[in-house]
Write an enzyme that holds these catalytic residues in place. Structure first.
Site, short mmCIF file in Angstrom:
data_model
loop_
_atom_site.label_atom_id
_atom_site.label_comp_id
_atom_site.label_asym_id
_atom_site.label_seq_id
_atom_site.Cartn_x
_atom_site.Cartn_y
_atom_site.Cartn_z
N CYS A 127 120.23 -39.98 17.62
CA CYS A 127 118.82 -39.63 17.82
C CYS A 127 118.68 -39.46 19.32
CB CYS A 127 117.87 -40.71 17.32
SG CYS A 127 116.15 -40.29 17.74
N CYS A 130 115.19 -41.27 20.67
CA CYS A 130 114.91 -42.71 20.54
C CYS A 130 115.98 -43.36 19.68
CB CYS A 130 113.49 -42.96 20.03
SG CYS A 130 112.94 -41.88 18.70
N SER A 131 115.65 -43.73 18.46
CA SER A 131 116.62 -44.52 17.70
C SER A 131 116.47 -44.31 16.20
CB SER A 131 116.45 -46.00 18.04
OG SER A 131 115.11 -46.37 17.79
N CYS A 132 116.02 -43.12 15.78
CA CYS A 132 115.85 -42.86 14.35
C CYS A 132 117.19 -43.05 13.64
CB CYS A 132 115.33 -41.45 14.13
SG CYS A 132 113.74 -41.17 14.94
FE FE Z 1 114.39 -41.38 17.10
#
Ligand code: FE
Length: 236
Positions: A127, A130-132
């Site tokens: 991602c 961010c951190s999906c």
């Molecule tokens: Fe994300």
């Protein structure tokens, strides 16, 4: 309680959904904190301050979810896809539903797509903003997945990143990088290793690692022949 996911927050201020990659350093160096993360941090500080929880114990719980509990779900999906061609077909057509058949569903997994590794293509998931991450199948994202270097370099230098994970992908194999968003999460269906023809679903699932389902690893043969073992990296 209805809360925005981190991905939604990121998307509000940038064109996350259209998979633009931001390589300019600085502005995206830290993952943005969403409401939930801020609240969790605040709660954690309070609990630690009041002596109600031990930070080391919290770390151990998180580590357990990152590396064991969470990814076991994804491993079961992979093992079923390896052993049941009809399930594999359903998984490729509509991963969210096929994964829900096994009882894995919920937040951060509403729209999941499975991408298949084969002799010509190796898939890698990131991602960039961010951190999906597909929570129902993989649990919590590992720290490195959320780090700025991984998020940038998975796109600009995927082979270099894979080498650092001990994985050398032959030049003739194409590497496809999938940029996750709040709307779409990806799960890699790794190649079934040689020498596993006699294993049942449960034994196969035990071989499948979290890293293989992100694409920074492969599933190793249970008993690799000596020659193959010598040819491989450090197997991180
Ligand atoms: Fe994300």
């Amino acid at each position: 309680m209805a809360v925005k996911t981190c991905g939604s927050i990121a998307r509000m201020s940038s064109d996350h959904h259209h998979h633009h990659h931001h390589h300019d350093s600085g502005s995206h160096d830290e993952p943005r904190l969403c409401d939930t993360e801020l609240r969790v941090r605040a709660l954690e500080s309070l609990l630690v301050e009041k002596g109600l929880v031990d930070p080391a114990a919290l770390d151990a719980i998180i580590e357990n979810y990152e590396t064991r509990v969470g990814p076991r779900n994804g491993a079961r999906v992979v093992a079923k896809a390896w052993t049941d061609p009809q399930y594999r077909q359903r998984l490729l057509e509509d991963a969210t539903s096929a994964i829900a058949e096994l009882g894995f569903q919920g937040r951060q997994g509403e729209h999941t797509q499975v991408v298949v590794n084969d002799e010509r293509v190796h898939n890698l998931v990131v991602c960039t903003l961010c951190s999906c991450y597909p929570w129902p199948t993989l649990g919590l994202p590992p720290t490195w997945y959320k780090s700025a270097p991984y998020r940038a370099r998975a796109v600009s230098d995927p082979r270099g990143v894979l080498k650092e994970f001990g994985l050398r992908i032959p030049d003739e194999v194409e590497i496809r990088v999938w940029d996750s968003t709040a709307e779409m999460r990806y799960l890699v269906l790794p190649r079934r290793p040689a020498g596993t023809e006699d294993l049942d679903e449960e034994a196969l699932a035990a071989l499948v690692t979290r890293d293989a389902m992100i694409g920074v690893g492969i599933v190793e043969s249970p008993n690799p022949p000596e020659a193959a073992r010598r040819g491989q990296g450090d197997g991180r």
